[in-house]
Design a protein around this motif. Sequence first.
Motif, PDB file in Angstrom:
ATOM      1  N   LEU A 172       0.820  -1.208   0.000  1.00 32.30           N
ATOM      2  CA  LEU A 172       0.000   0.000   0.000  1.00 32.30           C
ATOM      3  C   LEU A 172       0.853   1.258   0.000  1.00 32.30           C
ATOM      4  N   THR A 173       1.964   1.213   0.711  1.00 31.08           N
ATOM      5  CA  THR A 173       2.794   2.406   0.872  1.00 31.08           C
ATOM      6  C   THR A 173       3.949   2.462  -0.119  1.00 31.08           C
ATOM      7  N   ASP A 174       3.988   1.521  -1.061  1.00 30.72           N
ATOM      8  CA  ASP A 174       5.059   1.492  -2.052  1.00 30.72           C
ATOM      9  C   ASP A 174       4.446   1.621  -3.438  1.00 30.72           C
ATOM     10  N   SER A 175       4.906   2.566  -4.213  1.00 27.91           N
ATOM     11  CA  SER A 175       4.275   2.855  -5.505  1.00 27.91           C
ATOM     12  C   SER A 175       4.767   1.968  -6.629  1.00 27.91           C
ATOM     13  N   ARG A 176       5.825   1.196  -6.407  1.00 27.03           N
ATOM     14  CA  ARG A 176       6.396   0.405  -7.500  1.00 27.03           C
ATOM     15  C   ARG A 176       5.484  -0.761  -7.852  1.00 27.03           C
ATOM     16  N   ASP A 177       5.515  -1.164  -9.129  1.00 23.92           N
ATOM     17  CA  ASP A 177       4.746  -2.314  -9.593  1.00 23.92           C
ATOM     18  C   ASP A 177       5.547  -3.612  -9.505  1.00 23.92           C
ATOM     19  N   THR A 178       6.846  -3.495  -9.329  1.00 21.21           N
ATOM     20  CA  THR A 178       7.698  -4.674  -9.227  1.00 21.21           C
ATOM     21  C   THR A 178       7.650  -5.220  -7.800  1.00 21.21           C
ATOM     22  N   PRO A 179       8.065  -6.477  -7.605  1.00 20.82           N
ATOM     23  CA  PRO A 179       8.086  -7.029  -6.245  1.00 20.82           C
ATOM     24  C   PRO A 179       8.921  -6.174  -5.299  1.00 20.82           C
ATOM     25  N   LEU A 180       8.501  -6.145  -4.049  1.00 23.31           N
ATOM     26  CA  LEU A 180       9.216  -5.367  -3.045  1.00 23.31           C
ATOM     27  C   LEU A 180      10.592  -5.975  -2.777  1.00 23.31           C
ATOM     28  N   PRO A 181      11.550  -5.170  -2.319  1.00 24.07           N
ATOM     29  CA  PRO A 181      12.893  -5.688  -2.035  1.00 24.07           C
ATOM     30  C   PRO A 181      12.856  -6.799  -0.991  1.00 24.07           C
ATOM     31  N   ALA A 182      13.586  -7.856  -1.237  1.00 25.58           N
ATOM     32  CA  ALA A 182      13.565  -9.027  -0.353  1.00 25.58           C
ATOM     33  C   ALA A 182      13.947  -8.695   1.087  1.00 25.58           C
ATOM     34  N   PRO A 183      14.987  -7.906   1.343  1.00 24.98           N
ATOM     35  CA  PRO A 183      15.325  -7.611   2.748  1.00 24.98           C
ATOM     36  C   PRO A 183      14.186  -6.915   3.494  1.00 24.98           C
ATOM     37  N   ARG A 184      13.498  -6.010   2.795  1.00 25.63           N
ATOM     38  CA  ARG A 184      12.387  -5.312   3.440  1.00 25.63           C
ATOM     39  C   ARG A 184      11.245  -6.272   3.743  1.00 25.63           C
TER      40      ARG A 184
END
Length: 242
Positions: free
Chosen positions: A219-231
């Motif tokens: 919800l708080t990330d605007s990117r369409d790609t998968p979120l960074p693995a560490p996060r």
Amino acid sequence: MTDEDIPATASDELEGFVGKWRARWPEWPLAEVFVQREQRPVALAWAALQQELLDAAWGGSDARPGELKLAWWMEELAGWGQGRRRHPLGRVLQREPAPWPVLAAALPALARSRERPLDADDAFAAVEPAAIAAAQVEHALFGAGDSDGTSRLIAASWLAARARGEGDAAVPLALLGANGDSAAAQNAWRGQLAARWPQMHRGAPRVRRLWASLARLRLTDSRDTPLPAPRVLWDAWRAARN
């Protein structure tokens, strides 16, 4: 239930629905490591079922096909409570001692939630009956004890999914009027949802806490790609141990 319990053709059909959910949540293999192995097939099937119901309730420009699909699901879920099943997801879920008829009875409210809410309170209230029913199912499937906390996490997660998937159609009227354009209104709505996010606690099943964590991250990330693995791993770890 394991894959060995399901015939090959039925397993392919089941994986088709699970695969649709996985495609929208590519981060799940990272978060899934915190779920007990024996619970993972049920968790995936339950996640896929929720996606089917929400897509029927909110998807498309015409409400009627979704209403018909939800009516079909009402019959199907009521049948699960009587030992009958037709849908591939039922091969995993129907055997579980969960209150499927309770969820079936809440689907008309979910259908009505398609109407644009007036504000954030109205949006949460609209999905509350179905979220409460889903929380009862979830506690039967995965244990834990705080149905109220679980239903709030479910409602927030569903609304976040709608905000990401349905765009302008999900935005409350109050925000449409207060913002200059659709994009600004959508951003404002996502910000409101993030600000109202329920607290995580052990009263909700671990799998729900993980799903809610991912939903808030997306919800708080605007990117369409998968979120960074560490996060993803960091937030999943925190959600699992809360």
